[in-house]
Design a protein around this motif. Sequence first.
Motif, short mmCIF file in Angstrom:
data_model
loop_
_atom_site.label_atom_id
_atom_site.label_comp_id
_atom_site.label_asym_id
_atom_site.label_seq_id
_atom_site.Cartn_x
_atom_site.Cartn_y
_atom_site.Cartn_z
N ALA A 106 0.79 -1.12 0.07
CA ALA A 106 0.03 -0.07 0.07
C ALA A 106 0.80 1.31 -0.06
CB ALA A 106 -0.89 0.05 1.07
N ALA A 107 2.08 1.13 0.64
CA ALA A 107 2.93 2.33 0.80
C ALA A 107 3.66 2.61 -0.50
CB ALA A 107 3.98 2.07 1.78
N CYS A 108 3.58 1.78 -1.53
CA CYS A 108 4.37 1.78 -3.01
C CYS A 108 3.53 2.82 -3.89
CB CYS A 108 4.56 0.51 -3.69
SG CYS A 108 5.52 0.51 -4.98
N ARG B 193 18.89 2.43 -5.00
CA ARG B 193 19.54 3.36 -3.86
C ARG B 193 19.75 2.45 -2.69
NH1 ARG B 193 18.81 8.77 -2.96
NH2 ARG B 193 17.42 8.94 -5.02
N LEU B 194 20.88 2.95 -2.09
CA LEU B 194 21.36 2.22 -0.59
C LEU B 194 20.72 3.09 0.44
CD1 LEU B 194 24.98 1.19 -1.72
CD2 LEU B 194 22.84 -0.43 -1.61
N PRO B 195 20.62 2.43 1.62
CA PRO B 195 20.24 3.28 2.66
C PRO B 195 21.24 4.33 3.25
CG PRO B 195 19.87 0.78 3.27
CD PRO B 195 20.56 1.02 1.80
N ASP B 196 20.87 5.69 3.42
CA ASP B 196 21.57 6.51 3.59
C ASP B 196 22.34 6.46 5.15
OD1 ASP B 196 21.09 8.12 1.37
OD2 ASP B 196 19.23 8.95 2.06
N GLY B 197 21.55 5.60 6.11
CA GLY B 197 21.93 5.44 7.20
C GLY B 197 22.51 4.15 7.55
N SER C 143 15.77 6.68 -8.82
CA SER C 143 14.98 7.94 -8.37
C SER C 143 13.59 7.43 -7.73
CB SER C 143 14.87 8.86 -9.62
OG SER C 143 13.89 8.37 -10.32
N ALA C 144 13.27 6.47 -8.22
CA ALA C 144 11.96 5.72 -7.73
C ALA C 144 12.02 5.39 -6.48
CB ALA C 144 11.53 4.52 -8.51
N MET C 145 13.14 5.01 -5.96
CA MET C 145 13.26 4.25 -4.44
C MET C 145 13.42 5.48 -3.55
SD MET C 145 15.88 1.14 -4.96
CE MET C 145 15.97 0.82 -3.31
N SER C 146 13.67 6.72 -4.07
CA SER C 146 13.68 7.97 -3.06
C SER C 146 12.04 8.10 -2.60
CB SER C 146 14.09 9.01 -3.74
OG SER C 146 13.21 9.49 -4.62
N ASP C 147 11.29 7.52 -3.35
CA ASP C 147 9.63 7.48 -2.66
C ASP C 147 9.43 6.50 -2.08
OD1 ASP C 147 9.36 10.06 -3.88
OD2 ASP C 147 8.82 9.15 -5.75
N TRP C 148 10.29 5.43 -1.41
CA TRP C 148 9.83 4.20 -0.73
C TRP C 148 10.17 4.33 0.70
CZ3 TRP C 148 12.40 -0.55 -4.07
CH2 TRP C 148 11.91 -0.45 -5.44
N SER C 149 10.08 5.47 1.23
CA SER C 149 10.01 5.56 2.86
C SER C 149 9.13 4.77 3.48
CB SER C 149 10.06 7.09 3.31
OG SER C 149 8.87 7.98 2.86
N GLY C 150 7.83 4.66 3.07
CA GLY C 150 6.79 4.11 3.64
C GLY C 150 6.99 2.51 3.55
N LEU C 151 7.90 1.90 2.74
CA LEU C 151 8.29 0.33 2.90
C LEU C 151 9.03 0.08 3.96
CD1 LEU C 151 8.97 -0.03 -0.92
CD2 LEU C 151 6.57 -0.03 0.04
N ASP D 238 11.21 -8.33 0.32
CA ASP D 238 9.95 -8.60 -0.33
C ASP D 238 9.21 -7.51 -0.88
OD1 ASP D 238 10.38 -11.28 -0.01
OD2 ASP D 238 8.83 -11.56 1.49
N GLN D 239 8.94 -6.51 -0.07
CA GLN D 239 8.38 -5.17 -0.32
C GLN D 239 9.09 -4.56 -1.27
OE1 GLN D 239 7.08 -2.68 3.02
NE2 GLN D 239 5.69 -4.20 3.71
N GLY D 240 10.33 -4.40 -1.44
CA GLY D 240 11.03 -3.63 -2.33
C GLY D 240 10.73 -4.20 -3.55
N TYR D 241 10.84 -5.52 -3.77
CA TYR D 241 10.86 -6.09 -5.14
C TYR D 241 9.29 -6.25 -5.65
CZ TYR D 241 15.06 -9.14 -5.15
OH TYR D 241 16.34 -9.16 -5.08
N ALA D 242 8.31 -6.25 -4.72
CA ALA D 242 6.80 -5.82 -5.18
C ALA D 242 6.81 -4.48 -5.71
CB ALA D 242 6.10 -6.32 -3.88
N CYS D 243 7.43 -3.53 -5.07
CA CYS D 243 7.31 -2.22 -5.51
C CYS D 243 7.94 -2.04 -6.94
CB CYS D 243 7.76 -1.20 -4.35
SG CYS D 243 7.34 0.64 -4.85
#
Length: 239
Positions: A18-20, A158-162, A198-206, A220-225
Motif C-alpha cells: 500500500a505504501a508503494c 539506492r542504498l540506505p543513507d544510514g 530515483s523511484a526508490m527515493s519515494d519508498w520511505s513507507g516500505l 519482499d516489499q522492495g521487489y513488489a514495488c
Amino acid sequence: MIAAAALSVFLLAQAAPAACPVSARHLVANEGLDDSRAAVASGQLVILAMGSSSIEGAGASQPGLGFVPLLEAGLERRLQGVEVTVINRGIGGETTKETAARLEREITARRPDLVIWQLGTNDVLRDRSMDDVFADFRQGEAVLDRADVDVLLIDPQRLPDGTTNPSFRGRNPALGEMSRLIDLEGGRVGYAVLHRFSAMSDWSGLERGGIGPDDLHLNDQGYACWAEITAEGLAAALR
C-alpha cells in the motif's frame, strides 16, 4: 486446492504494498519498444531479464517473490489476453562487463522480443571507472543491435543513507551519477530506461525502505514495488 504457501505468493503478486507509489512516470520509452508492441499485438511477449542479484532475486523470502515472477504477473494483469514470459538470467555479483559478455548466447538461446538489462550497482561498489563501465556497455550495445531486439535498461538501486556498512556508506552520489549516465545512454541509442534509483527515493513507507537487513538486496516489499512500477510503465508504453 491451492496450498497455503502458493496462495500467499499468488496474493502478494497481485499488487504492490500500500505504501508503494505506483506510477508509469519512472519508465521512459525513448521510442525503443516497437518490436515489443508488435509482440503484444500478436498475443505473446517474451522478455529476457539480464543483470545481477536483484534480477536473480537475492533477498526475497521465496523465489516467487523476486522481481522477475512479480513482473510477469504484473504485466499479464495489465496486458489482458497476452501471454507474457519473463526469463530470469540474473547472476549475482555481475558487473556490466560480465553481463555484456554473455548477452549474445543468452539472446540466441531465448529469442526474446525485449531484453531487460539491469546494470551499474556492482560497478560502483567495485569502484570501476565510468569510462570502463560504458566501454563495456557499448560492447553489449553492439550485440543487442545485431540481435535487433528491444531493450529496457534498469539503473542502480539506492542504498540506505544510514547504513553502517563501510562498503556501502556514501555510495549514493556515485550510484546517482551512474543512473544519470545510463539515462543519457538510453536516450542516445533509443533504449527504454526504468529509473529505479530515483523511484526508490519515494519508498520511505516500505519496510526498511524496501531494502533487506544486509543494506543491499531488496526485501519482499522492495521487489513488489519495483516490479509494479516496471509493469505499470512498460504496459503503458506497450499499449
